[in-house]
Design an enzyme around this catalytic site. Sequence first.
Site, PDB file in Angstrom:
ATOM      1  N   LYS A  78      13.656  39.208  18.305  1.00 42.69           N
ATOM      2  CA  LYS A  78      14.919  38.933  18.998  1.00 42.69           C
ATOM      3  C   LYS A  78      16.023  38.808  17.959  1.00 42.69           C
ATOM      4  O   LYS A  78      15.804  38.251  16.894  1.00 42.69           O
ATOM      5  CB  LYS A  78      14.828  37.628  19.807  1.00 42.69           C
ATOM      6  CG  LYS A  78      16.138  37.221  20.471  1.00 42.69           C
ATOM      7  CD  LYS A  78      15.950  36.084  21.455  1.00 42.69           C
ATOM      8  CE  LYS A  78      16.151  34.720  20.883  1.00 42.69           C
ATOM      9  NZ  LYS A  78      17.442  34.481  20.205  1.00 42.69           N
ATOM     10  N   GLU A 100      22.977  33.383  26.920  1.00 46.05           N
ATOM     11  CA  GLU A 100      23.070  31.934  26.671  1.00 46.05           C
ATOM     12  C   GLU A 100      24.441  31.386  27.048  1.00 46.05           C
ATOM     13  O   GLU A 100      25.479  31.949  26.661  1.00 46.05           O
ATOM     14  CB  GLU A 100      22.775  31.637  25.189  1.00 46.05           C
ATOM     15  CG  GLU A 100      22.883  30.144  24.870  1.00 46.05           C
ATOM     16  CD  GLU A 100      22.256  29.716  23.551  1.00 46.05           C
ATOM     17  OE1 GLU A 100      21.585  30.539  22.891  1.00 46.05           O
ATOM     18  OE2 GLU A 100      22.439  28.536  23.187  1.00 46.05           O
ATOM     19  N   GLU A 116      20.523  38.131  17.630  1.00 48.81           N
ATOM     20  CA  GLU A 116      21.799  37.853  18.289  1.00 48.81           C
ATOM     21  C   GLU A 116      22.643  39.103  18.144  1.00 48.81           C
ATOM     22  O   GLU A 116      23.235  39.358  17.100  1.00 48.81           O
ATOM     23  CB  GLU A 116      22.447  36.615  17.666  1.00 48.81           C
ATOM     24  CG  GLU A 116      21.611  35.376  17.942  1.00 48.81           C
ATOM     25  CD  GLU A 116      22.254  34.069  17.532  1.00 48.81           C
ATOM     26  OE1 GLU A 116      23.420  34.063  17.096  1.00 48.81           O
ATOM     27  OE2 GLU A 116      21.575  33.040  17.659  1.00 48.81           O
ATOM     28  N   ASP A 144      12.066  35.352  16.401  1.00 43.82           N
ATOM     29  CA  ASP A 144      13.534  35.357  16.269  1.00 43.82           C
ATOM     30  C   ASP A 144      13.906  35.726  14.838  1.00 43.82           C
ATOM     31  O   ASP A 144      13.318  35.207  13.886  1.00 43.82           O
ATOM     32  CB  ASP A 144      14.048  33.951  16.583  1.00 43.82           C
ATOM     33  CG  ASP A 144      15.381  33.950  17.295  1.00 43.82           C
ATOM     34  OD1 ASP A 144      15.957  35.033  17.494  1.00 43.82           O
ATOM     35  OD2 ASP A 144      15.840  32.854  17.665  1.00 43.82           O
ATOM     36  N   ASP A 159      14.914  30.482  16.438  1.00 48.43           N
ATOM     37  CA  ASP A 159      15.493  29.885  15.228  1.00 48.43           C
ATOM     38  C   ASP A 159      16.062  28.489  15.506  1.00 48.43           C
ATOM     39  O   ASP A 159      16.477  27.790  14.587  1.00 48.43           O
ATOM     40  CB  ASP A 159      16.529  30.809  14.573  1.00 48.43           C
ATOM     41  CG  ASP A 159      17.754  31.047  15.429  1.00 48.43           C
ATOM     42  OD1 ASP A 159      17.795  30.571  16.583  1.00 48.43           O
ATOM     43  OD2 ASP A 159      18.689  31.716  14.948  1.00 48.43           O
TER      44      ASP A 159
HETATM   45  O1  KIV Z   1      16.260  30.091  19.058  1.00 51.64           O
HETATM   46  C1  KIV Z   1      16.120  29.835  20.263  1.00 51.64           C
HETATM   47  O2  KIV Z   1      15.411  28.909  20.665  1.00 51.64           O
HETATM   48  C2  KIV Z   1      16.841  30.677  21.208  1.00 51.64           C
HETATM   49  C3  KIV Z   1      16.870  30.201  22.620  1.00 51.64           C
HETATM   50  C4  KIV Z   1      17.948  29.208  22.773  1.00 51.64           C
HETATM   51  C5  KIV Z   1      16.979  31.342  23.544  1.00 51.64           C
HETATM   52  O3  KIV Z   1      17.398  31.653  20.843  1.00 51.64           O
END
Ligand code: KIV
Length: 274
Positions: free
Chosen positions: A117, A186, A119, A87, A48
Site C-alpha cells: 500500500k 481516509e 499513499e 505499507d 505505518d
Molecule cells: O497505516 C495505517 O494503519 C493505515 C490505515 C490508517 C489505513 O494506513
Amino acid sequence: MTERAPVTLPRLAEMKEAGEPIVMVTAYDYPSARVAEEAGVDLALVGDTAAMVVLGYPGTEAVSMDEMIMLGKAVRRGVKTPLMVGDMPMGSYESSNELAVQSAQRLVKETGCQVVKLEAGGIAVERARAIVRSGIPVMGHVGLTPQSINTIGSFRAQGREESDWGRIEDDALAVAQAGAFSMVIEAVAEPLARKLTGTVPIPTIGIGASVACDGQVLVLEDMLGLSPRVPKFVKRYGDLGPGIEKAIASYAAEVRARSFPGPEHTYPMKGKKP
Ligand code: KIV
C-alpha cells in the site's frame, strides 16, 4: 469453524460487485496477526501507523523500511487466510520509480506480504503504476494522507467543502487508472466517499469515510482501547487497557507479597510435595 479459503484479489473484486462488505484491520506483530486470523478478517494491514501505535514515534514519517520489515515478518507468521498488505513507509518510494519498485519488492520478498500500500496522489500515482507493472499489486490511499502531515498541516477531515472534491477525485481516479486493485479512503466526508465508491471500479476501504465505502479498516489498538489516540472515526469495540493494567498490578502485588508463585506454579522434587 469451517476452513476459509485465502482471500485473493479476484475475491475482493467479487465482494465489491456483490455489495459484500470487506473487513480490514491492522496487525503489527504475531499475537495480533493470529487474532486477526481467528476473527476471520479479509485483509491484515501492516500499517505505518505502527510508528505511533507500537513504536512510540510522534508520527508515521519516522518509521523505517527495516522496522516495517521486522513487523511484517512477525505478522506473516500469524496470518494464513487474510490478504496481507505491507505499507510502504515514507521515503521508500517517492523519489523514483526504481526506488518504489525496489522497496515494494523488498517488502514482498522479506515479509511475505502479497500486496503493498502507498499513499498515492500526485507523483506517487506514477510510483503506483511502476509497482503494478513490476507485478506487485498495489492498494492506494487517498483523502487524508498522514505521511504528508507537514504539507497539509493537521489531521483534519478532507472533502468537507465541495471545492476540495476535485483534487481528491482526481487522485482516486488516477490511482485506479494506475492499476491499483483497491484503495483506502481516509477521513473523507460521507458524500464524497459515496461518490468515489460509486465511481472507481475497485474496492474502497474506508477509515473515517462512512459506511458508503466497500469495506472498512481500523487500527487494532484503537478499536481495542489500547492506544491513547481516539480520532472521531474510531469506535472502541473493547476497553482492554484497564484490564491489562489491573492484571499487571495484581501480579506486581503478589510478587511483592511473595504469594506468587504458589505451590501450583512450582516444581517439587520427584515424589515430594512442593
Ligand atoms: O497505516 C495505517 O494503519 C493505515 C490505515 C490508517 C489505513 O494506513
